[in-house]
Design a protein around this motif. Sequence first.
Motif, short mmCIF file in Angstrom:
data_model
loop_
_atom_site.label_atom_id
_atom_site.label_comp_id
_atom_site.label_asym_id
_atom_site.label_seq_id
_atom_site.Cartn_x
_atom_site.Cartn_y
_atom_site.Cartn_z
N ARG A 171 0.86 -1.19 0.00
CA ARG A 171 0.00 0.00 0.00
C ARG A 171 0.89 1.23 0.00
O ARG A 171 1.79 1.35 0.83
CB ARG A 171 -0.88 -0.03 1.26
N HIS A 210 3.98 -8.70 2.72
CA HIS A 210 3.64 -8.82 1.30
C HIS A 210 4.90 -9.02 0.47
O HIS A 210 4.82 -9.55 -0.63
CB HIS A 210 2.97 -7.54 0.80
N TRP A 268 -0.46 -13.67 6.84
CA TRP A 268 -1.06 -12.95 7.98
C TRP A 268 -1.60 -13.94 9.01
O TRP A 268 -1.41 -13.78 10.22
CB TRP A 268 -2.20 -12.04 7.46
N HIS A 288 6.03 -5.56 10.08
CA HIS A 288 5.10 -4.82 10.92
C HIS A 288 4.15 -5.74 11.67
O HIS A 288 3.26 -5.29 12.38
CB HIS A 288 4.29 -3.83 10.07
N TYR A 292 -1.80 -10.82 -2.88
CA TYR A 292 -2.31 -10.01 -1.75
C TYR A 292 -3.38 -10.76 -0.96
O TYR A 292 -3.26 -10.91 0.26
CB TYR A 292 -2.85 -8.69 -2.30
N ARG A 348 -10.49 -5.67 4.38
CA ARG A 348 -10.21 -6.91 3.63
C ARG A 348 -11.48 -7.71 3.33
O ARG A 348 -11.51 -8.93 3.52
CB ARG A 348 -9.20 -7.77 4.40
N ASP A 388 7.23 -5.26 5.21
CA ASP A 388 6.13 -6.15 5.56
C ASP A 388 6.03 -7.48 4.82
O ASP A 388 6.79 -7.78 3.92
CB ASP A 388 4.81 -5.38 5.47
N ARG A 447 -9.71 -1.85 12.87
CA ARG A 447 -10.24 -2.42 11.64
C ARG A 447 -11.02 -3.66 12.06
O ARG A 447 -10.67 -4.29 13.06
CB ARG A 447 -9.10 -2.84 10.70
C1 G6P Z 1 -1.34 -4.11 8.80
C2 G6P Z 1 -0.17 -4.39 7.92
C3 G6P Z 1 -0.01 -3.31 6.88
C4 G6P Z 1 -1.31 -3.12 6.16
C5 G6P Z 1 -2.42 -2.80 7.15
C6 G6P Z 1 -3.78 -2.62 6.48
O1 G6P Z 1 -1.07 -3.04 9.64
O2 G6P Z 1 1.01 -4.54 8.65
O3 G6P Z 1 0.97 -3.65 5.96
O4 G6P Z 1 -1.19 -2.12 5.19
O5 G6P Z 1 -2.51 -3.84 8.07
O6 G6P Z 1 -4.11 -3.72 5.77
P1 G6P Z 1 -4.49 -3.65 4.25
O7 G6P Z 1 -4.61 -5.07 3.83
O8 G6P Z 1 -5.78 -2.91 4.22
O9 G6P Z 1 -3.38 -2.91 3.55
#
Ligand code: G6P
Length: 519
Positions: free
Chosen positions: A45, A196, A143, A218, A134, A367, A194, A329
């Motif tokens: 992102r 990804h 994750w 992260h 992703y 997500r 991260d 979230r």
């Molecule tokens: C976590 C991850 C980030 C990610 C964020 C939001 O904090 O460590 O890399 O950007 O979640 O998740 P998303 O899938 O919406 O980018």
Amino acid sequence: MRSWLSGQRRWPTLRFVQRSPEATQSTPARTDPAGTARVLVASNRGPVAFASGPDGELQLRRGAGGLVSGLAQAAADAPPGAEPIVWVCAALGEADRRAAGRAPDGRLDRAGFDTGRAAVRILDVDPPIFDRAYNAIANRVLWFIQHMLYAPAAQPVFGAEFRQDWAGYEAYNAMFAEALAQEAAPGASVLVQDYHLMLVPGQLRRMRPDLRIAHFSHTPWAPPEYFRILPDDVREQILRGLLGADRLGFLTDDWADAFEQCVRALPGIEVRRRQVRVDGGRTVRVGVHPLGVDAGELRERAGQADVASRAAELAALARGRRLIVRVDRTELSKNIVRGLLAYRELLRTRPQWRGKVMHLVCAYPSRHNLPEYREYTASVRRLAAEIDDEFAVGDWCPLRLEVTDDYPRSIAALSLAEVLVVNPVRDGMNLVAKEGAVLSRQDAVLVLSREAGAHAEMGRSALVVNPFDVQATAAAMHTALVMPASERHRRAAELAGVAGRLPPRTWFTDQLAALASGS
Ligand code: G6P
């Protein structure tokens, strides 16, 4: 967001040449670096995102969050005339991809888009490959592994579909590595972010051995017996991919320790505390950088008119009742359902709080391409409605669930909280705990999961809970509500001090300096 996906996943034929790890390893080192960037960042992102306006025109929005603001500040520190930091990111949706299509080499800054002081290269990843990388691998496998979210009796299952997804993850990582190799000046520093992008350090080193490469996780890191749920070859590919870096960063000592335990299992690897020797040669440093928040910036934002009007709305809603707040979230690891169960337990077992408290739950969608997340959100809504049915009486509304993302309202909620609930089952850091500490105007008591990275720094001043124990969490809510004002004040001051200790700018520049000096 991610509009090319419908609820049903269908797998179009891949349109890329799949590289085996061996093929990738034999990629010859480039000898003609063309780029000029001295510092590069890579993350899925990026700092900007696009939306389609009413007439289909592209509207640019700036990203929020620690990394974006830290980098923006670090970029602003660069002397005038210096090469800008180049940030490589993925196009996340159709509007992003349209913007990428208009930019030469995906460089948004060269297409007239205002990307601030950093230059942005946005990668127009083929949607099916992005979906595999992703959704399927990063968010559904990696994750889940790092946050230990699988219930292993049924999940995961690694079959043929997983292998196709994994090939997508390899291809997506290779696109980042190639873009970075093109943009980087000789000897440049590259900071990869991260889960990804865990293969990028190894891929990039093979293309550009002259670069200094760092990777930062992260997320938490899973203990070795959980990490080895991954197929053996994939596990090794991830670990060796990361070990392509010169420096690996983690948010806490626990996550760095877990990573070291995982690599210890590989042949040819020697681990001494915070140093990993790879195949008897290169040394990879491991560093711990507990990201915090920029207190000044947050407080300034809290002083703006939109926050004040949200705060007035919330105060009118609470009608003088004491606010128990959470802001997340709708993410499986955040443990919102058990948080609600704990609140229900509080109202059931300590009826003195009925009519006296209100639980404000800000749980923003996240997500939603993944069925697990849609189901989780539905269960949060269901339970919130049940609690309301069970207890609401007269003008007392025991709980308010907000599911739209409204940043000024989140800031207002954190500033009004008397109790802040942060109870993830597992979390890399949890910046809400730190934001709440800085923003609190009511000396909020922090009810904090011992499984959040923030626990390492904030545990001493918080009420620490086992996130699975809803009775204990309810008891902690009660303890927070009856805590004497002087103790609340002391703890809140300690928490605010910790939260601002390592703001994003320092977090970023510390890592850059450590990478440059090889420490
Ligand atoms: C976590 C991850 C980030 C990610 C964020 C939001 O904090 O460590 O890399 O950007 O979640 O998740 P998303 O899938 O919406 O980018």
